[in-house]
Write an enzyme that holds these catalytic residues in place. Structure first.
Site, PDB file in Angstrom:
ATOM      1  N   GLY A 116      29.346  51.434  33.342  1.00 49.01           N
ATOM      2  CA  GLY A 116      28.574  52.408  34.104  1.00 49.01           C
ATOM      3  C   GLY A 116      28.970  53.820  33.717  1.00 49.01           C
ATOM      4  O   GLY A 116      29.332  54.080  32.561  1.00 49.01           O
ATOM      5  N   GLU A 117      28.883  54.735  34.686  1.00 52.91           N
ATOM      6  CA  GLU A 117      29.230  56.148  34.496  1.00 52.91           C
ATOM      7  C   GLU A 117      28.280  56.872  33.538  1.00 52.91           C
ATOM      8  O   GLU A 117      28.466  58.042  33.256  1.00 52.91           O
ATOM      9  CB  GLU A 117      30.661  56.319  33.958  1.00 52.91           C
ATOM     10  CG  GLU A 117      31.745  55.713  34.805  1.00 52.91           C
ATOM     11  CD  GLU A 117      33.129  55.870  34.193  1.00 52.91           C
ATOM     12  OE1 GLU A 117      33.287  56.596  33.171  1.00 52.91           O
ATOM     13  OE2 GLU A 117      34.081  55.268  34.726  1.00 52.91           O
TER      14      GLU A 117
END
Length: 342
Positions: A308-309
């Site tokens: 993610g991120e």
């Protein structure tokens, strides 16, 4: 919002790509990417300007029901890590010259004011959708509005390419429930191990999500109601950001599972966002391959990532640069005086 493309421009772009000093199709996905960027920008000579990556963070009530391997406080701890420049997305955006913007969409923590953090906090986390809707209709609408406003401010920098990431313990559960409801797929086929659940924890996660979906079985199938019922503040805010970025005619870099579910929500509200989207990678999270298939899209990369991120956006961005560079700078058969294929 849909792109009104003169057919002559599409032909001209394809001719420009085909006449580069290479066999037809030899640059594979980069050729499709160059065509898409040219069509979005409606030019034979596209440019990538002020690339941005925006990470939305929020806490999830469903995390308190034991669906994650990590405690809920990791959400705010990771935001602090972002602010200190120590996370993977910090490293990759620095590497590729992308501006990074962090957004508190609804973390269960009060951060000190920071010029690197946008305070768009809706609440200190959502409610647990195991027992009630995750957010109120007003909170959901505010998320969409704030996501749009953040993008509109970024657009003032001249930015024409933007990616979105997220941080929120429990958000794979939220995304799995959203995907299941919006696509009519059993949640057991959408849910993955998230942050690394063992067999017993994973079985519990599936059980909790099946109970939640059964509890809300009579709820409306309207996309906004589904988003309000199962979404996270960061997912809903990302949905509004996708819609606004398409309205600004930006190239949309779509990250992994969570971001793709936010994009799915946006697409069900306005199908034309698809024309602006570049799907950066296939996450190792179980439901992502099924979701990409449902959207009939092929991602640029498959690196077994599941962080993610927005990390997939940042890692894929150089491919976008390469697509634009070959379109603008590579010699044609005529300019290089190279004989064509007979």
């Amino acid at each position: 919002m849909s792109i009104a493309i003169p057919e002559t421009l599409r032909r001209q772009l394809q001719d420009k790509i085909n006449n580069k000093t290479k066999p037809l199709g030899a640059l594979g996905k980069l050729e499709k990417l160059a065509l898409q960027v040219g069509l979005i920008q409606q030019t034979l000579s596209p440019k990538l300007i002020q690339p941005h990556l925006v990470v939305f963070a929020a806490s999830h009530g469903i995390a308190r029901d034991g669906v994650s391997a990590y405690p809920t406080e990791v959400t705010h701890q990771m935001v602090l890590n972002f602010l200190q420049g120590g996370a993977a997305i910090n490293v990759f955006t620095r590497q590729h010259g992308m501006a990074l913007q962090l957004v508190d969409a609804g973390v269960d923590h009060d951060f000190a004011p920071s010029e690197n953090l946008i305070n768009a906090k809706i609440n200190h986390g959502t409610r647990s959708f195991l027992r009630e809707p995750a957010m109120t209709p007003e909170e959901c609408q505010t998320c969409l509005q704030k996501g749009a406003e953040i993008v509109q401010e970024i657009a003032k920098t001249g930015c024409n390419v933007i990616g979105f990431g997220e941080m929120g313990i429990g958000n794979t559960s939220s995304a799995s429930a959203l995907m299941s409801q919006l696509l009519g797929i059993p949640v057991a086929e959408c849910v993955g191990r998230g942050t690394g659940l063992d067999e017993a924890q994973f079985a519990h996660k599936v059980e909790v999500l099946e109970q939640a979906l059964a509890f809300h079985a009579s709820a409306s199938a309207d996309p906004l109601t589904v988003l309000q019922t199962f979404g996270g503040f960061e997912i809903a805010m990302m949905c509004g950001a996708f819609l606004a970025a398409a309205q600004q005619r930006m190239i949309l870099l779509v990250d992994g599972f969570i971001a793709s579910v936010a994009f799915l929500c946006a697409g069900q509200l306005d199908a034309s966002v698809m024309e602006f989207a570049v799907f950066c990678h296939q996450s190792d999270e179980k439901g992502h391959a099924r979701l990409l298939s449902a959207l009939s899209v092929e991602p640029l990369l498959q690196l077994n990532m599941r962080l993610g991120e927005g990390t997939g956006c940042a890692v894929a961005y150089p491919l976008l640069q390469s697509a634009v560079a070959f379109l603008n700078e590579m010699a044609s058969f005529d300019s290089a005086q190279v004989s064509r294929q007979s």
